[in-house]
Scaffold this motif. Sequence first.
Motif, PDB file in Angstrom:
ATOM      1  N   MET A   1       4.792 -15.873  -3.511  1.00 14.22           N
ATOM      2  CA  MET A   1       3.625 -15.073  -3.827  1.00 14.22           C
ATOM      3  C   MET A   1       3.708 -14.593  -5.269  1.00 14.22           C
ATOM      4  O   MET A   1       4.759 -14.167  -5.718  1.00 14.22           O
ATOM      5  N   SER A   2       2.583 -14.642  -5.931  1.00 16.01           N
ATOM      6  CA  SER A   2       2.564 -14.167  -7.309  1.00 16.01           C
ATOM      7  C   SER A   2       2.426 -12.644  -7.315  1.00 16.01           C
ATOM      8  O   SER A   2       2.103 -12.012  -6.310  1.00 16.01           O
ATOM      9  N   LYS A   3       2.645 -12.058  -8.478  1.00 14.98           N
ATOM     10  CA  LYS A   3       2.527 -10.608  -8.608  1.00 14.98           C
ATOM     11  C   LYS A   3       1.100 -10.144  -8.329  1.00 14.98           C
ATOM     12  O   LYS A   3       0.898  -9.086  -7.741  1.00 14.98           O
ATOM     13  N   THR A   4       0.122 -10.949  -8.716  1.00 20.47           N
ATOM     14  CA  THR A   4      -1.275 -10.599  -8.465  1.00 20.47           C
ATOM     15  C   THR A   4      -1.566 -10.561  -6.976  1.00 20.47           C
ATOM     16  O   THR A   4      -2.229  -9.640  -6.485  1.00 20.47           O
ATOM     17  N   GLN A   5      -1.069 -11.548  -6.258  1.00 20.34           N
ATOM     18  CA  GLN A   5      -1.286 -11.583  -4.817  1.00 20.34           C
ATOM     19  C   GLN A   5      -0.623 -10.402  -4.125  1.00 20.34           C
ATOM     20  O   GLN A   5      -1.190  -9.809  -3.197  1.00 20.34           O
ATOM     21  N   ILE A   6       0.562 -10.039  -4.576  1.00 23.41           N
ATOM     22  CA  ILE A   6       1.259  -8.889  -3.992  1.00 23.41           C
ATOM     23  C   ILE A   6       0.476  -7.612  -4.267  1.00 23.41           C
ATOM     24  O   ILE A   6       0.297  -6.780  -3.373  1.00 23.41           O
ATOM     25  N   LEU A   7      -0.028  -7.467  -5.487  1.00 18.86           N
ATOM     26  CA  LEU A   7      -0.807  -6.290  -5.838  1.00 18.86           C
ATOM     27  C   LEU A   7      -2.085  -6.210  -4.999  1.00 18.86           C
ATOM     28  O   LEU A   7      -2.438  -5.139  -4.492  1.00 18.86           O
ATOM     29  N   LEU A   8      -2.767  -7.338  -4.824  1.00 17.54           N
ATOM     30  CA  LEU A   8      -3.977  -7.357  -3.999  1.00 17.54           C
ATOM     31  C   LEU A   8      -3.666  -7.003  -2.546  1.00 17.54           C
ATOM     32  O   LEU A   8      -4.429  -6.281  -1.897  1.00 17.54           O
ATOM     33  N   TRP A   9      -2.557  -7.498  -2.030  1.00 19.05           N
ATOM     34  CA  TRP A   9      -2.172  -7.187  -0.660  1.00 19.05           C
ATOM     35  C   TRP A   9      -1.892  -5.684  -0.515  1.00 19.05           C
ATOM     36  O   TRP A   9      -2.339  -5.057   0.446  1.00 19.05           O
ATOM     37  N   ILE A  10      -1.182  -5.105  -1.478  1.00 20.07           N
ATOM     38  CA  ILE A  10      -0.893  -3.669  -1.444  1.00 20.07           C
ATOM     39  C   ILE A  10      -2.188  -2.863  -1.499  1.00 20.07           C
ATOM     40  O   ILE A  10      -2.349  -1.882  -0.759  1.00 20.07           O
ATOM     41  N   MET A  11      -3.129  -3.284  -2.328  1.00 24.68           N
ATOM     42  CA  MET A  11      -4.407  -2.575  -2.434  1.00 24.68           C
ATOM     43  C   MET A  11      -5.209  -2.676  -1.131  1.00 24.68           C
ATOM     44  O   MET A  11      -5.800  -1.695  -0.688  1.00 24.68           O
ATOM     45  N   ARG A  12      -5.212  -3.850  -0.518  1.00 21.54           N
ATOM     46  CA  ARG A  12      -5.931  -4.017   0.752  1.00 21.54           C
ATOM     47  C   ARG A  12      -5.346  -3.143   1.848  1.00 21.54           C
ATOM     48  O   ARG A  12      -6.078  -2.495   2.603  1.00 21.54           O
ATOM     49  N   VAL A  13      -4.034  -3.129   1.952  1.00 27.50           N
ATOM     50  CA  VAL A  13      -3.384  -2.319   2.985  1.00 27.50           C
ATOM     51  C   VAL A  13      -3.612  -0.832   2.716  1.00 27.50           C
ATOM     52  O   VAL A  13      -3.862  -0.058   3.645  1.00 27.50           O
ATOM     53  N   SER A  14      -3.582  -0.428   1.449  1.00 24.38           N
ATOM     54  CA  SER A  14      -3.841   0.977   1.100  1.00 24.38           C
ATOM     55  C   SER A  14      -5.263   1.379   1.473  1.00 24.38           C
ATOM     56  O   SER A  14      -5.486   2.463   2.027  1.00 24.38           O
ATOM     57  N   MET A  15      -6.221   0.527   1.169  1.00 25.88           N
ATOM     58  CA  MET A  15      -7.606   0.823   1.525  1.00 25.88           C
ATOM     59  C   MET A  15      -7.786   0.870   3.041  1.00 25.88           C
ATOM     60  O   MET A  15      -8.509   1.721   3.561  1.00 25.88           O
ATOM     61  N   ALA A  16      -7.126  -0.012   3.752  1.00 27.40           N
ATOM     62  CA  ALA A  16      -7.204   0.000   5.212  1.00 27.40           C
ATOM     63  C   ALA A  16      -6.640   1.310   5.761  1.00 27.40           C
ATOM     64  O   ALA A  16      -7.209   1.902   6.679  1.00 27.40           O
ATOM     65  N   ALA A  17      -5.541   1.789   5.181  1.00 27.00           N
ATOM     66  CA  ALA A  17      -4.959   3.057   5.617  1.00 27.00           C
ATOM     67  C   ALA A  17      -5.920   4.214   5.350  1.00 27.00           C
ATOM     68  O   ALA A  17      -6.067   5.117   6.189  1.00 27.00           O
ATOM     69  N   LEU A  18      -6.596   4.189   4.212  1.00 30.78           N
ATOM     70  CA  LEU A  18      -7.574   5.241   3.904  1.00 30.78           C
ATOM     71  C   LEU A  18      -8.754   5.196   4.878  1.00 30.78           C
ATOM     72  O   LEU A  18      -9.238   6.251   5.321  1.00 30.78           O
ATOM     73  N   PHE A  19      -9.218   4.004   5.214  1.00 27.85           N
ATOM     74  CA  PHE A  19     -10.309   3.880   6.186  1.00 27.85           C
ATOM     75  C   PHE A  19      -9.878   4.445   7.540  1.00 27.85           C
ATOM     76  O   PHE A  19     -10.641   5.150   8.202  1.00 27.85           O
ATOM     77  N   LEU A  20      -8.657   4.126   7.966  1.00 30.12           N
ATOM     78  CA  LEU A  20      -8.165   4.630   9.244  1.00 30.12           C
ATOM     79  C   LEU A  20      -8.029   6.148   9.226  1.00 30.12           C
ATOM     80  O   LEU A  20      -8.344   6.823  10.209  1.00 30.12           O
ATOM     81  N   PHE A  21      -7.567   6.693   8.108  1.00 32.54           N
ATOM     82  CA  PHE A  21      -7.440   8.140   7.977  1.00 32.54           C
ATOM     83  C   PHE A  21      -8.810   8.811   8.095  1.00 32.54           C
ATOM     84  O   PHE A  21      -8.964   9.818   8.794  1.00 32.54           O
ATOM     85  N   ALA A  22      -9.812   8.249   7.429  1.00 35.33           N
ATOM     86  CA  ALA A  22     -11.164   8.807   7.495  1.00 35.33           C
ATOM     87  C   ALA A  22     -11.743   8.674   8.905  1.00 35.33           C
ATOM     88  O   ALA A  22     -12.402   9.592   9.405  1.00 35.33           O
ATOM     89  N   ALA A  23     -11.495   7.559   9.556  1.00 35.07           N
ATOM     90  CA  ALA A  23     -12.010   7.339  10.911  1.00 35.07           C
ATOM     91  C   ALA A  23     -11.358   8.279  11.913  1.00 35.07           C
ATOM     92  O   ALA A  23     -12.018   8.739  12.851  1.00 35.07           O
ATOM     93  N   PHE A  24     -10.088   8.587  11.712  1.00 39.41           N
ATOM     94  CA  PHE A  24      -9.374   9.466  12.635  1.00 39.41           C
ATOM     95  C   PHE A  24     -10.060  10.825  12.743  1.00 39.41           C
ATOM     96  O   PHE A  24     -10.245  11.354  13.837  1.00 39.41           O
ATOM     97  N   GLY A  25     -10.461  11.383  11.605  1.00 34.10           N
ATOM     98  CA  GLY A  25     -11.137  12.673  11.617  1.00 34.10           C
ATOM     99  C   GLY A  25     -12.469  12.640  12.340  1.00 34.10           C
ATOM    100  O   GLY A  25     -12.847  13.590  13.026  1.00 34.10           O
ATOM    101  N   LYS A  26     -13.170  11.534  12.201  1.00 35.70           N
ATOM    102  CA  LYS A  26     -14.480  11.408  12.852  1.00 35.70           C
ATOM    103  C   LYS A  26     -14.344  11.183  14.347  1.00 35.70           C
ATOM    104  O   LYS A  26     -15.066  11.769  15.149  1.00 35.70           O
TER     105      LYS A  26
END
Length: 89
Positions: A1-26
């Motif tokens: 995996m290239s550094k760009t792919q790793i960075l994109l994967w980290i960003m996707r997982v971070s955004m997914a965690a934020l979505f789950l955090f927001a959904a939990f409150g609702k």
Amino acid sequence: MSKTQILLWIMRVSMAALFLFAAFGKLTSRPMMVQEFDIVGLGQWFRYFTGIVEVVGAAALPIAQRAAPIRRWLRRAAEQPSGWPEKAR
């Protein structure tokens, strides 16, 4: 995996965690969320709907890159006059 792919994967997982955090409150009826949706005036059903959409979005983010074949099929379906791809002959 290239550094760009790793960075994109980290960003996707971070955004997914934020979505789950927001959904939990609702979805757990936090008082702040209940109050916010009362102010908006669309009803509490919209709070649940929004929470479910956020959970689906969180699940879809990490697999977004793998959805390319589905995206191509949907694009072909939209280009056909009938709305569905023709069968291969």
